[in-house]
Motif scaffolding. Structure first.
Motif, PDB file in Angstrom:
ATOM      1  N   VAL A 192      -1.949  -4.595 -15.729  1.00 53.42           N
ATOM      2  CA  VAL A 192      -2.655  -3.349 -15.394  1.00 53.42           C
ATOM      3  C   VAL A 192      -3.738  -3.647 -14.366  1.00 53.42           C
ATOM      4  O   VAL A 192      -3.854  -2.961 -13.345  1.00 53.42           O
ATOM      5  CB  VAL A 192      -3.273  -2.692 -16.658  1.00 53.42           C
ATOM      6  N   GLU A 193      -4.534  -4.675 -14.626  1.00 51.61           N
ATOM      7  CA  GLU A 193      -5.632  -5.037 -13.724  1.00 51.61           C
ATOM      8  C   GLU A 193      -5.111  -5.437 -12.342  1.00 51.61           C
ATOM      9  O   GLU A 193      -5.687  -5.052 -11.324  1.00 51.61           O
ATOM     10  CB  GLU A 193      -6.467  -6.152 -14.347  1.00 51.61           C
ATOM     11  N   THR A 194      -4.014  -6.175 -12.317  1.00 56.48           N
ATOM     12  CA  THR A 194      -3.425  -6.568 -11.037  1.00 56.48           C
ATOM     13  C   THR A 194      -2.952  -5.349 -10.264  1.00 56.48           C
ATOM     14  O   THR A 194      -3.182  -5.238  -9.062  1.00 56.48           O
ATOM     15  CB  THR A 194      -2.260  -7.554 -11.249  1.00 56.48           C
ATOM     16  N   LEU A 195      -2.302  -4.422 -10.934  1.00 54.12           N
ATOM     17  CA  LEU A 195      -1.816  -3.224 -10.259  1.00 54.12           C
ATOM     18  C   LEU A 195      -2.957  -2.339  -9.756  1.00 54.12           C
ATOM     19  O   LEU A 195      -2.868  -1.772  -8.663  1.00 54.12           O
ATOM     20  CB  LEU A 195      -0.894  -2.424 -11.182  1.00 54.12           C
ATOM     21  N   ILE A 196      -4.018  -2.247 -10.516  1.00 54.59           N
ATOM     22  CA  ILE A 196      -5.174  -1.478 -10.051  1.00 54.59           C
ATOM     23  C   ILE A 196      -5.769  -2.147  -8.813  1.00 54.59           C
ATOM     24  O   ILE A 196      -6.122  -1.473  -7.839  1.00 54.59           O
ATOM     25  CB  ILE A 196      -6.223  -1.316 -11.174  1.00 54.59           C
ATOM     26  N   PHE A 197      -5.831  -3.470  -8.829  1.00 55.71           N
ATOM     27  CA  PHE A 197      -6.307  -4.224  -7.665  1.00 55.71           C
ATOM     28  C   PHE A 197      -5.420  -3.939  -6.445  1.00 55.71           C
ATOM     29  O   PHE A 197      -5.906  -3.646  -5.357  1.00 55.71           O
ATOM     30  CB  PHE A 197      -6.313  -5.724  -7.985  1.00 55.71           C
ATOM     31  N   ILE A 198      -4.113  -3.988  -6.646  1.00 52.80           N
ATOM     32  CA  ILE A 198      -3.164  -3.719  -5.557  1.00 52.80           C
ATOM     33  C   ILE A 198      -3.342  -2.294  -5.051  1.00 52.80           C
ATOM     34  O   ILE A 198      -3.367  -2.056  -3.836  1.00 52.80           O
ATOM     35  CB  ILE A 198      -1.709  -3.971  -6.029  1.00 52.80           C
ATOM     36  N   ARG A 199      -3.465  -1.344  -5.962  1.00 55.74           N
ATOM     37  CA  ARG A 199      -3.653   0.050  -5.570  1.00 55.74           C
ATOM     38  C   ARG A 199      -4.914   0.222  -4.727  1.00 55.74           C
ATOM     39  O   ARG A 199      -4.913   0.911  -3.705  1.00 55.74           O
ATOM     40  CB  ARG A 199      -3.726   0.950  -6.813  1.00 55.74           C
ATOM     41  N   ARG A 200      -5.989  -0.436  -5.110  1.00 61.80           N
ATOM     42  CA  ARG A 200      -7.232  -0.343  -4.349  1.00 61.80           C
ATOM     43  C   ARG A 200      -7.086  -0.987  -2.975  1.00 61.80           C
ATOM     44  O   ARG A 200      -7.597  -0.462  -1.984  1.00 61.80           O
ATOM     45  CB  ARG A 200      -8.375  -0.975  -5.127  1.00 61.80           C
ATOM     46  N   CYS A 201      -6.391  -2.102  -2.909  1.00 64.60           N
ATOM     47  CA  CYS A 201      -6.135  -2.747  -1.609  1.00 64.60           C
ATOM     48  C   CYS A 201      -5.304  -1.843  -0.713  1.00 64.60           C
ATOM     49  O   CYS A 201      -5.585  -1.723   0.485  1.00 64.60           O
ATOM     50  CB  CYS A 201      -5.429  -4.084  -1.805  1.00 64.60           C
ATOM     51  N   ARG A 202      -4.287  -1.203  -1.287  1.00 55.68           N
ATOM     52  CA  ARG A 202      -3.448  -0.296  -0.492  1.00 55.68           C
ATOM     53  C   ARG A 202      -4.261   0.898   0.003  1.00 55.68           C
ATOM     54  O   ARG A 202      -4.028   1.392   1.095  1.00 55.68           O
ATOM     55  CB  ARG A 202      -2.237   0.192  -1.311  1.00 55.68           C
ATOM     56  N   SER A 203      -5.237   1.346  -0.783  1.00 52.15           N
ATOM     57  CA  SER A 203      -6.077   2.464  -0.349  1.00 52.15           C
ATOM     58  C   SER A 203      -6.939   2.064   0.845  1.00 52.15           C
ATOM     59  O   SER A 203      -7.397   2.922   1.589  1.00 52.15           O
ATOM     60  CB  SER A 203      -6.950   2.977  -1.495  1.00 52.15           C
ATOM     61  N   LEU A 204      -7.140   0.759   1.036  1.00 50.29           N
ATOM     62  CA  LEU A 204      -7.855   0.236   2.206  1.00 50.29           C
ATOM     63  C   LEU A 204      -6.882  -0.116   3.328  1.00 50.29           C
ATOM     64  O   LEU A 204      -7.268  -0.719   4.320  1.00 50.29           O
ATOM     65  CB  LEU A 204      -8.683  -0.990   1.818  1.00 50.29           C
ATOM     66  N   ASN A 205      -5.622   0.245   3.129  1.00 50.72           N
ATOM     67  CA  ASN A 205      -4.557   0.018   4.112  1.00 50.72           C
ATOM     68  C   ASN A 205      -4.324  -1.467   4.393  1.00 50.72           C
ATOM     69  O   ASN A 205      -3.931  -1.843   5.491  1.00 50.72           O
ATOM     70  CB  ASN A 205      -4.857   0.790   5.410  1.00 50.72           C
ATOM     71  N   ILE A 206      -4.557  -2.292   3.407  1.00 48.88           N
ATOM     72  CA  ILE A 206      -4.309  -3.728   3.543  1.00 48.88           C
ATOM     73  C   ILE A 206      -2.808  -3.959   3.389  1.00 48.88           C
ATOM     74  O   ILE A 206      -2.167  -3.399   2.494  1.00 48.88           O
ATOM     75  CB  ILE A 206      -5.110  -4.527   2.498  1.00 48.88           C
ATOM     76  N   ALA A 207      -2.260  -4.771   4.270  1.00 51.47           N
ATOM     77  CA  ALA A 207      -0.814  -5.051   4.275  1.00 51.47           C
ATOM     78  C   ALA A 207      -0.398  -5.781   2.996  1.00 51.47           C
ATOM     79  O   ALA A 207      -1.176  -6.548   2.417  1.00 51.47           O
ATOM     80  CB  ALA A 207      -0.459  -5.897   5.489  1.00 51.47           C
ATOM     81  N   LEU A 208       0.849  -5.556   2.578  1.00 58.53           N
ATOM     82  CA  LEU A 208       1.361  -6.206   1.376  1.00 58.53           C
ATOM     83  C   LEU A 208       1.289  -7.722   1.466  1.00 58.53           C
ATOM     84  O   LEU A 208       0.988  -8.391   0.478  1.00 58.53           O
ATOM     85  CB  LEU A 208       2.802  -5.762   1.093  1.00 58.53           C
ATOM     86  N   SER A 209       1.552  -8.273   2.636  1.00 60.97           N
ATOM     87  CA  SER A 209       1.487  -9.731   2.784  1.00 60.97           C
ATOM     88  C   SER A 209       0.074 -10.244   2.526  1.00 60.97           C
ATOM     89  O   SER A 209      -0.107 -11.300   1.912  1.00 60.97           O
ATOM     90  CB  SER A 209       1.964 -10.153   4.177  1.00 60.97           C
ATOM     91  N   ASP A 210      -0.933  -9.488   2.965  1.00 67.51           N
ATOM     92  CA  ASP A 210      -2.316  -9.883   2.712  1.00 67.51           C
ATOM     93  C   ASP A 210      -2.695  -9.656   1.254  1.00 67.51           C
ATOM     94  O   ASP A 210      -3.438 -10.456   0.671  1.00 67.51           O
ATOM     95  CB  ASP A 210      -3.267  -9.127   3.637  1.00 67.51           C
ATOM     96  N   ILE A 211      -2.186  -8.601   0.658  1.00 65.20           N
ATOM     97  CA  ILE A 211      -2.447  -8.368  -0.762  1.00 65.20           C
ATOM     98  C   ILE A 211      -1.858  -9.510  -1.584  1.00 65.20           C
ATOM     99  O   ILE A 211      -2.483  -9.994  -2.531  1.00 65.20           O
ATOM    100  CB  ILE A 211      -1.883  -7.008  -1.225  1.00 65.20           C
ATOM    101  N   ARG A 212      -0.664  -9.952  -1.201  1.00 62.87           N
ATOM    102  CA  ARG A 212      -0.034 -11.080  -1.897  1.00 62.87           C
ATOM    103  C   ARG A 212      -0.962 -12.296  -1.851  1.00 62.87           C
ATOM    104  O   ARG A 212      -1.171 -12.974  -2.859  1.00 62.87           O
ATOM    105  CB  ARG A 212       1.319 -11.414  -1.281  1.00 62.87           C
ATOM    106  N   ARG A 213      -1.528 -12.550  -0.676  1.00 61.60           N
ATOM    107  CA  ARG A 213      -2.459 -13.681  -0.536  1.00 61.60           C
ATOM    108  C   ARG A 213      -3.701 -13.480  -1.400  1.00 61.60           C
ATOM    109  O   ARG A 213      -4.186 -14.426  -2.026  1.00 61.60           O
ATOM    110  CB  ARG A 213      -2.854 -13.859   0.927  1.00 61.60           C
ATOM    111  N   LEU A 214      -4.207 -12.254  -1.457  1.00 63.26           N
ATOM    112  CA  LEU A 214      -5.387 -11.968  -2.277  1.00 63.26           C
ATOM    113  C   LEU A 214      -5.088 -12.127  -3.768  1.00 63.26           C
ATOM    114  O   LEU A 214      -5.937 -12.602  -4.527  1.00 63.26           O
ATOM    115  CB  LEU A 214      -5.902 -10.554  -1.991  1.00 63.26           C
ATOM    116  N   VAL A 215      -3.887 -11.744  -4.171  1.00 61.49           N
ATOM    117  CA  VAL A 215      -3.488 -11.930  -5.570  1.00 61.49           C
ATOM    118  C   VAL A 215      -3.369 -13.427  -5.869  1.00 61.49           C
ATOM    119  O   VAL A 215      -3.846 -13.905  -6.902  1.00 61.49           O
ATOM    120  CB  VAL A 215      -2.163 -11.188  -5.865  1.00 61.49           C
ATOM    121  N   GLU A 216      -2.769 -14.172  -4.950  1.00 63.75           N
ATOM    122  CA  GLU A 216      -2.569 -15.612  -5.149  1.00 63.75           C
ATOM    123  C   GLU A 216      -3.879 -16.380  -5.230  1.00 63.75           C
ATOM    124  O   GLU A 216      -4.022 -17.274  -6.062  1.00 63.75           O
ATOM    125  CB  GLU A 216      -1.696 -16.179  -4.029  1.00 63.75           C
TER     126      GLU A 216
END
Length: 133
Positions: free
Chosen positions: A44-68
């Motif tokens: 849940v926490e990871t998905l909320i983090f991803i959702r917030r990153c997407r709201s900042l228009n951060i690319a999926l590849s960069d979100i992957r790096r941020l999750v990692e």
């Protein structure tokens, strides 16, 4: 929790959650004996983090790096700084391009003629000089 419960808790559609799993943004879930996927509060926490990153228009590849990078909490956060700085520059570049677009469109906004055959907007759009604006 089941995927439908995860979707509700994270406010992300089931289809998107499955996409994030395929993209490696969310770990492969454990399966119960009945075959259902089983998710945790961390998911849940990871998905909320991803959702917030997407709201900042951060690319999926960069979100992957941020999750990692979050998997190594004692490492430097230079990667995080870099990603956010790049995103900020991207946004600023987009703003500059939109400002130019606004100027170009503003110059076309009004036509004093009342027939398409005499439309000065259409004539300017056909003019080669107009394309450079």
């Amino acid at each position: 929790m089941k995927i439908s419960e995860l979707a509700l808790a994270s406010q992300i559609p089931v289809k998107t959650i499955r996409f994030y799993e395929q993209e490696g943004l969310l770990p492969t879930p454990k399966r119960m004996e009945n075959g259902y996927r089983y998710y945790s509060q961390n998911d849940v926490e990871t998905l909320i983090f991803i959702r917030r990153c997407r709201s900042l228009n951060i690319a999926l590849s960069d979100i992957r790096r941020l999750v990692e990078v979050q998997q190594h909490p004692h490492n430097s956060c230079a990667v995080v700084d870099e990603i956010i700085a790049e995103q900020l520059e991207h946004i600023r570049q987009t703003q500059r391009e939109l400002a130019k677009l606004e100027i170009s469109l503003s110059s076309l906004v009004s036509c004093e003629n009342h027939q398409v055959s005499d439309c000065c907007i259409l004539k300017r759009l056909k003019d080669e000089d107009c394309h450079g604006n």
